[in-house]
Write an enzyme that holds these catalytic residues in place. Structure first.
Site, short mmCIF file in Angstrom:
data_model
loop_
_atom_site.label_atom_id
_atom_site.label_comp_id
_atom_site.label_asym_id
_atom_site.label_seq_id
_atom_site.Cartn_x
_atom_site.Cartn_y
_atom_site.Cartn_z
CD GLU A 47 -2.00 1.84 3.10
OE1 GLU A 47 -1.85 0.39 4.06
OE2 GLU A 47 -3.53 1.82 3.68
CG ASN A 110 -4.86 3.99 0.69
OD1 ASN A 110 -3.80 3.38 -0.31
ND2 ASN A 110 -4.83 3.88 1.62
CE LYS A 127 -6.68 1.36 3.47
NZ LYS A 127 -6.02 1.44 4.30
CD GLU A 146 -5.40 4.86 5.97
OE1 GLU A 146 -5.74 4.43 4.77
OE2 GLU A 146 -4.71 4.00 6.35
CB CYS A 172 -3.11 -1.44 4.96
SG CYS A 172 -2.67 -1.59 5.93
CG ASN A 197 2.23 1.81 4.63
OD1 ASN A 197 3.17 1.88 4.90
ND2 ASN A 197 1.47 1.39 3.54
N1 CDV Z 1 -3.03 1.11 6.47
C1 CDV Z 1 -4.24 0.68 7.64
O1 CDV Z 1 -4.92 0.50 6.63
N2 CDV Z 1 -3.30 0.72 8.80
C2 CDV Z 1 -4.63 -0.44 9.60
C3 CDV Z 1 -4.46 0.01 10.34
C4 CDV Z 1 -4.39 1.43 11.17
C5 CDV Z 1 -5.23 -0.95 12.25
C6 CDV Z 1 -4.27 -1.95 9.17
O2 CDV Z 1 -5.67 -2.49 9.27
O3 CDV Z 1 -3.05 -2.06 9.24
#
Ligand code: CDV
Length: 314
Positions: A47, A110, A127, A146, A172, A197
């Site tokens: 990501e 994103n 996303k 975000e 993510c 991330n």
């Molecule tokens: N970049 C993300 O989406 N990170 C989230 C954190 C904040 C929990 C994740 O699901 O890893």
């Protein structure tokens, strides 16, 4: 067409604020060349793979925020990656911050793309499950903004017939949600590719550190098994300007087992030969949706967002 493919999760070590796009693209190209050496046909990058994880900071001006976004894909700085993919005949997945003009206004998402071995973009995903807050969390060691910097994705969860299988994407936080995978599962998805991330510290609640990695893997393992699909998941890892991100990039089989996993918190290629057909028996038996799903009892899932504690027996 072969139902086998060698896939790679191309984990990235830290990208610091001062690192240029050109230097990051050189690292991506280097990982792609390593992948070619191992016979890989698909490379999955994380990501927001072109920059540091910028939502951890609050910025004063929109101009500053927009320096983290791509206005075209490929653009002048990312073109070498597309050229190398075409030269090597390798497809790839790339996450990045997208700035576009849509519906008569500037929009920011994103985003991730899937690129074929000819260097052409096959599909795009934006996303949907944006984590964090729109306003800074007081006294937190870093932010997760975000919800401030991106709109919720507006493309749904499509799947594409490519690379000899049926592929889908999520990004993510999406990986933690069964709904993400079930929507693609209902479209017959055979492989979900994603980047993440994940900070090594939960700014919202005091939580033991080891749970960050446990939750990362357990959600993807469960979702892979429950939908009979592969998952190729690529992390950004290590300390970016002093802020830790978990690694744990992995390739998960439709059985729910981790088939390959990263050993470092740096740039690292995690590879596995994938048989798209491996999930077929799961889709035919325990998770045969046609036979066993009871949609007459699932309505609340799309009618209601938050949990409301019901009285007994309701
Ligand atoms: N970049 C993300 O989406 N990170 C989230 C954190 C904040 C929990 C994740 O699901 O890893």
């Amino acid at each position: 067409m072969s139902r086998r493919l060698v896939a790679a999760a191309a984990q990235l070590g830290p990208i610091h604020r001062a690192d240029s796009r050109a230097s990051v693209v050189r690292r991506l190209v280097d990982l792609m060349r390593q992948a070619a050496g191992r016979g890989c046909e698909l490379v999955v990058y994380p990501e927001l793979a072109l920059t540091t994880f910028f939502p951890r900071w609050l910025y004063d001006s929109q101009d500053e925020i927009d320096t983290w976004f791509e206005r075209e894909m490929p653009g002048p700085e990312t073109r070498p990656l597309f050229d190398e993919a075409k030269r090597l005949g390798i497809g790839f997945h790339l996450g990045y911050a997208e700035l576009c003009e849509e519906d008569g206004r500037t929009r920011r998402f994103n985003t991730s793309i899937l690129v074929g071995p000819d260097g052409d973009i096959v599909g795009k995903y934006r996303k949907i499950h944006l984590p964090g807050t729109a306003e800074p969390v007081p006294d937190a060691p870093f932010q997760h903004l975000e919800k401030r910097y991106f709109e919720v994705g507006n493309l749904g969860f499509p799947v594409w017939r490519t690379h000899g299988g049926i592929l889908g994407m999520c990004i993510c936080n999406d990986r933690r949600w069964p709904e993400t995978f079930r929507v693609m599962g209902l479209k017959g998805v055979e492989m979900v590719v994603l980047g993440y991330n994940t900070p090594d510290f939960n700014i919202h609640v005091d939580e033991p550190k080891h749970l960050r990695m446990f939750h990362n893997h357990v959600t993807m393992q469960a979702n892979a098994y429950q939908n009979g699909c592969w998952v190729v998941a690529s992390a950004k890892a290590g300390f970016e300007d002093g802020f830790g991100l978990i690694g744990g990039s992995c390739i998960i089989a439709p059985t729910g087992e981790i088939a390959a996993v990263a050993m470092t918190e740096d740039d690292e290629l995690v590879t596995c030969e994938v048989d798209f057909s491996l999930g077929d028996y799961i889709k035919r038996t325990v998770f045969n949706f046609e036979k066993h799903r009871r949609i007459e009892h699932y309505g609340i899932i799309t009618e209601q967002t938050g949990a409301i504690a019901s009285p007994d027996n309701e």
